[in-house]
Design a protein around this motif. Structure first.
Motif, PDB file in Angstrom:
ATOM      1  N   ILE A  34      -8.100  17.895  31.666  1.00  0.00           N
ATOM      2  CA  ILE A  34      -7.323  18.689  30.715  1.00  0.00           C
ATOM      3  C   ILE A  34      -7.073  20.059  31.334  1.00  0.00           C
ATOM      4  CG2 ILE A  34      -7.358  19.796  28.445  1.00  0.00           C
ATOM      5  CD1 ILE A  34      -9.281  17.523  27.567  1.00  0.00           C
ATOM      6  N   THR A  35      -5.831  20.495  31.323  1.00  0.00           N
ATOM      7  CA  THR A  35      -5.494  21.809  31.866  1.00  0.00           C
ATOM      8  C   THR A  35      -5.101  22.806  30.779  1.00  0.00           C
ATOM      9  OG1 THR A  35      -3.201  21.163  32.250  1.00  0.00           O
ATOM     10  CG2 THR A  35      -4.758  20.854  34.071  1.00  0.00           C
ATOM     11  N   ALA A  36      -4.737  22.321  29.592  1.00  0.00           N
ATOM     12  CA  ALA A  36      -4.363  23.212  28.491  1.00  0.00           C
ATOM     13  C   ALA A  36      -4.507  22.462  27.175  1.00  0.00           C
ATOM     14  CB  ALA A  36      -2.925  23.696  28.658  1.00  0.00           C
ATOM     15  N   VAL A  37      -4.852  23.207  26.128  1.00  0.00           N
ATOM     16  CA  VAL A  37      -4.918  22.664  24.773  1.00  0.00           C
ATOM     17  C   VAL A  37      -4.169  23.636  23.874  1.00  0.00           C
ATOM     18  CG1 VAL A  37      -6.425  22.051  22.836  1.00  0.00           C
ATOM     19  CG2 VAL A  37      -7.143  21.549  25.173  1.00  0.00           C
ATOM     20  N   GLU A  38      -3.300  23.100  23.012  1.00  0.00           N
ATOM     21  CA  GLU A  38      -2.539  23.940  22.099  1.00  0.00           C
ATOM     22  C   GLU A  38      -2.637  23.394  20.679  1.00  0.00           C
ATOM     23  OE1 GLU A  38       1.115  25.629  24.808  1.00  0.00           O
ATOM     24  OE2 GLU A  38       1.456  23.820  23.642  1.00  0.00           O
ATOM     25  N   LEU A  39      -2.612  24.291  19.728  1.00  0.00           N
ATOM     26  CA  LEU A  39      -2.494  23.929  18.330  1.00  0.00           C
ATOM     27  C   LEU A  39      -1.018  24.071  17.983  1.00  0.00           C
ATOM     28  CD1 LEU A  39      -3.755  23.353  15.533  1.00  0.00           C
ATOM     29  CD2 LEU A  39      -3.938  25.817  15.246  1.00  0.00           C
TER      30      LEU A  39
END
Length: 65
Positions: A34-39
């Motif tokens: 995983i390189t990014a997590v967004e809501l």
């Protein structure tokens, strides 16, 4: 659905990690990093607002705002 005055019932993210982990299983059931997590927040006017989470202490946290 009427409009609320600014500051009324505004979205607040808690100051706790919202997710943990560094890997996600893809469709082949293989782990990928995983390189990014967004809501993603969708509003009644059809817009989408993306809030990037911040990696800290092995978890994904809301941004400092």
């Amino acid at each position: 659905m009427g409009s609320e005055p600014p500051g009324e019932d505004a979205l607040v993210l808690p100051p706790i990690p919202l997710a943990t982990g560094r890997l996600l299983r893809n469709d082949d059931d293989r782990p990928v990093a995983i390189t990014a997590v967004e809501l993603v927040v969708s509003t009644e006017d059809g817009a989408e607002h993306r809030i990037p989470l911040v990696p800290r202490h092995g978890a994904w946290w809301p941004p400092d705002r």
